[in-house]
Design a protein around this motif. Structure first.
Motif, PDB file in Angstrom:
ATOM      1  N   VAL A 122       0.754  -0.976   0.160  1.00  0.00           N
ATOM      2  CA  VAL A 122      -0.169   0.025   0.019  1.00  0.00           C
ATOM      3  C   VAL A 122       0.898   1.353   0.014  1.00  0.00           C
ATOM      4  O   VAL A 122       1.977   1.352   0.316  1.00  0.00           O
ATOM      5  CB  VAL A 122      -0.747   0.316   1.472  1.00  0.00           C
ATOM      6  N   GLN A 123       1.160   1.570  -0.664  1.00  0.00           N
ATOM      7  CA  GLN A 123       1.755   3.329  -1.111  1.00  0.00           C
ATOM      8  C   GLN A 123       1.005   4.482  -1.227  1.00  0.00           C
ATOM      9  O   GLN A 123      -0.470   4.984  -2.108  1.00  0.00           O
ATOM     10  CB  GLN A 123       2.529   3.411  -2.014  1.00  0.00           C
ATOM     11  N   PRO A 124       0.337   5.272  -0.199  1.00  0.00           N
ATOM     12  CA  PRO A 124       0.044   6.554   0.076  1.00  0.00           C
ATOM     13  C   PRO A 124       1.018   7.528  -0.584  1.00  0.00           C
ATOM     14  O   PRO A 124       1.789   7.213  -0.414  1.00  0.00           O
ATOM     15  CB  PRO A 124      -0.193   7.356   0.931  1.00  0.00           C
ATOM     16  N   ILE A 125      -0.256   8.704  -1.560  1.00  0.00           N
ATOM     17  CA  ILE A 125       0.685  10.036  -1.621  1.00  0.00           C
ATOM     18  C   ILE A 125      -0.075  10.754  -2.398  1.00  0.00           C
ATOM     19  O   ILE A 125      -1.011  11.579  -2.198  1.00  0.00           O
ATOM     20  CB  ILE A 125       1.188   9.128  -3.560  1.00  0.00           C
ATOM     21  N   GLU A 126       0.900  12.081  -1.271  1.00  0.00           N
ATOM     22  CA  GLU A 126       0.110  13.127  -1.004  1.00  0.00           C
ATOM     23  C   GLU A 126       0.400  14.203  -2.214  1.00  0.00           C
ATOM     24  O   GLU A 126       0.816  13.714  -2.981  1.00  0.00           O
ATOM     25  CB  GLU A 126       0.954  13.724  -0.040  1.00  0.00           C
ATOM     26  N   ALA A 127      -0.879  14.569  -2.155  1.00  0.00           N
ATOM     27  CA  ALA A 127      -1.199  16.221  -3.327  1.00  0.00           C
ATOM     28  C   ALA A 127       0.380  16.345  -3.735  1.00  0.00           C
ATOM     29  O   ALA A 127       1.020  16.836  -2.820  1.00  0.00           O
ATOM     30  CB  ALA A 127      -2.372  16.872  -3.357  1.00  0.00           C
ATOM     31  N   THR A 128       0.683  16.871  -5.037  1.00  0.00           N
ATOM     32  CA  THR A 128       1.501  17.485  -5.460  1.00  0.00           C
ATOM     33  C   THR A 128       1.499  19.174  -5.757  1.00  0.00           C
ATOM     34  O   THR A 128       2.170  19.962  -5.102  1.00  0.00           O
ATOM     35  CB  THR A 128       2.777  16.885  -6.302  1.00  0.00           C
ATOM     36  N   GLY A 129       0.086  18.937  -5.880  1.00  0.00           N
ATOM     37  CA  GLY A 129       0.128  20.937  -6.197  1.00  0.00           C
ATOM     38  C   GLY A 129      -1.362  21.349  -5.623  1.00  0.00           C
ATOM     39  O   GLY A 129      -1.451  20.031  -4.534  1.00  0.00           O
ATOM     40  N   ALA A 130      -1.806  22.298  -5.763  1.00  0.00           N
ATOM     41  CA  ALA A 130      -3.241  21.997  -4.677  1.00  0.00           C
ATOM     42  C   ALA A 130      -4.338  21.611  -5.408  1.00  0.00           C
ATOM     43  O   ALA A 130      -5.130  21.304  -3.895  1.00  0.00           O
ATOM     44  CB  ALA A 130      -4.007  24.302  -5.585  1.00  0.00           C
ATOM     45  N   ASP A 131      -4.271  20.437  -6.468  1.00  0.00           N
ATOM     46  CA  ASP A 131      -5.728  19.945  -6.315  1.00  0.00           C
ATOM     47  C   ASP A 131      -5.494  18.437  -7.295  1.00  0.00           C
ATOM     48  O   ASP A 131      -6.544  17.519  -7.363  1.00  0.00           O
ATOM     49  CB  ASP A 131      -6.900  20.682  -7.308  1.00  0.00           C
ATOM     50  N   ARG A 132      -4.156  18.369  -7.409  1.00  0.00           N
ATOM     51  CA  ARG A 132      -4.004  16.995  -7.986  1.00  0.00           C
ATOM     52  C   ARG A 132      -3.224  16.345  -7.732  1.00  0.00           C
ATOM     53  O   ARG A 132      -1.663  16.311  -6.895  1.00  0.00           O
ATOM     54  CB  ARG A 132      -4.073  16.706  -9.884  1.00  0.00           C
ATOM     55  N   CYS A 133      -3.106  14.619  -7.724  1.00  0.00           N
ATOM     56  CA  CYS A 133      -1.645  13.703  -7.129  1.00  0.00           C
ATOM     57  C   CYS A 133      -0.720  13.806  -8.248  1.00  0.00           C
ATOM     58  O   CYS A 133      -1.759  12.657  -9.726  1.00  0.00           O
ATOM     59  CB  CYS A 133      -2.188  13.061  -6.712  1.00  0.00           C
ATOM     60  N   ARG A 134       0.390  12.892  -8.600  1.00  0.00           N
ATOM     61  CA  ARG A 134       1.065  12.742  -9.442  1.00  0.00           C
ATOM     62  C   ARG A 134       2.038  11.450  -8.845  1.00  0.00           C
ATOM     63  O   ARG A 134       2.108  11.725  -7.427  1.00  0.00           O
ATOM     64  CB  ARG A 134       1.655  13.633 -10.282  1.00  0.00           C
ATOM     65  N   ILE A 135       2.160  11.226  -9.501  1.00  0.00           N
ATOM     66  CA  ILE A 135       2.942   9.627  -8.936  1.00  0.00           C
ATOM     67  C   ILE A 135       4.305   9.737  -9.703  1.00  0.00           C
ATOM     68  O   ILE A 135       4.068   9.377 -11.023  1.00  0.00           O
ATOM     69  CB  ILE A 135       2.305   8.218  -9.243  1.00  0.00           C
ATOM     70  N   ALA A 136       5.337   9.279  -9.327  1.00  0.00           N
ATOM     71  CA  ALA A 136       6.464   9.388  -9.425  1.00  0.00           C
ATOM     72  C   ALA A 136       7.338   8.237  -9.630  1.00  0.00           C
ATOM     73  O   ALA A 136       6.343   6.988  -9.188  1.00  0.00           O
ATOM     74  CB  ALA A 136       7.523  10.196  -8.424  1.00  0.00           C
ATOM     75  N   PRO A 137       7.689   7.804 -10.511  1.00  0.00           N
ATOM     76  CA  PRO A 137       8.358   6.557 -11.079  1.00  0.00           C
ATOM     77  C   PRO A 137       8.715   5.850  -9.370  1.00  0.00           C
ATOM     78  O   PRO A 137       8.344   3.865  -9.222  1.00  0.00           O
ATOM     79  CB  PRO A 137       9.563   6.562 -11.812  1.00  0.00           C
ATOM     80  N   HIS A 138       9.256   6.240  -8.348  1.00  0.00           N
ATOM     81  CA  HIS A 138       9.688   5.173  -7.559  1.00  0.00           C
ATOM     82  C   HIS A 138       8.573   5.325  -6.745  1.00  0.00           C
ATOM     83  O   HIS A 138       8.477   3.776  -5.829  1.00  0.00           O
ATOM     84  CB  HIS A 138      10.837   5.672  -6.316  1.00  0.00           C
ATOM     85  N   ARG A 139       7.317   5.421  -6.981  1.00  0.00           N
ATOM     86  CA  ARG A 139       5.775   5.762  -6.016  1.00  0.00           C
ATOM     87  C   ARG A 139       5.321   4.425  -6.662  1.00  0.00           C
ATOM     88  O   ARG A 139       4.842   3.056  -6.411  1.00  0.00           O
ATOM     89  CB  ARG A 139       5.388   6.844  -6.111  1.00  0.00           C
ATOM     90  N   TRP A 140       5.610   3.934  -7.531  1.00  0.00           N
ATOM     91  CA  TRP A 140       5.312   2.935  -8.383  1.00  0.00           C
ATOM     92  C   TRP A 140       5.620   1.679  -8.573  1.00  0.00           C
ATOM     93  O   TRP A 140       5.166   0.602  -7.584  1.00  0.00           O
ATOM     94  CB  TRP A 140       4.472   3.006 -10.258  1.00  0.00           C
TER      95      TRP A 140
END
Length: 142
Positions: free
Chosen positions: A58-76
């Motif tokens: 399970v990998q939680p990822i916080e938003a990187t901008g005001a309203d959206r999340c991006r998934i960096a390769p290391h998170r995948w």
């Protein structure tokens, strides 16, 4: 080509049929995913499962901008551990609107294609709000 590639985005944005109110029967969503979501911050969670649907990561990822999340390769990489055959994506909409945005549709399309190229199935993308969640699978978008 996945179903998400073939959808009419305007029709998909208007469909309410993927929404499910939270209930006592929805143990997986309630126990595993919902605790990751803050009310005021958009958060995305990746969950990996093996061939017999046992949780691998399970990998939680916080938003990187005001309203959206991006998934960096290391998170995948954290989710795509040895044995992962299925991935579930979930995120919240602090606004309370469960319907997917155009950005959500685009992200899901790209994620499904990325995972398919690795031989991994995107089993669903859930959008959580206070009263329930929207399922791309249930709405026929995956």
């Amino acid at each position: 080509m996945t179903k998400v590639d073939q959808i009419d985005e305007d029709a998909a944005l208007a469909r309410p049929d993927g929404f499910t109110p939270l209930s006592a029967e929805d143990e997986f969503a309630r126990l595993l995913l919902r605790p990751h979501f803050a009310v005021t911050c958009e958060t995305l969670v990746l969950a990996g499962f093996d061939a017999i649907e046992r949780l691998t990561a399970v990998q939680p990822i916080e938003a990187t901008g005001a309203d959206r999340c991006r998934i960096a390769p290391h998170r995948w990489r954290a989710v795509l551990t040895a044995g992962t055959q299925h991935v579930l994506i979930a995120h919240n909409h602090p606004s309370g609107e469960a319907r997917p945005s155009r950005a959500d549709l685009d992200f899901t399309r790209k994620a499904a294609d990325f995972l398919a190229n690795l031989g991994i199935d995107l089993i669903d993308h859930l959008i959580f709000v206070d009263t329930g969640h929207f399922s791309f699978r249930r709405a026929g978008l995956l």
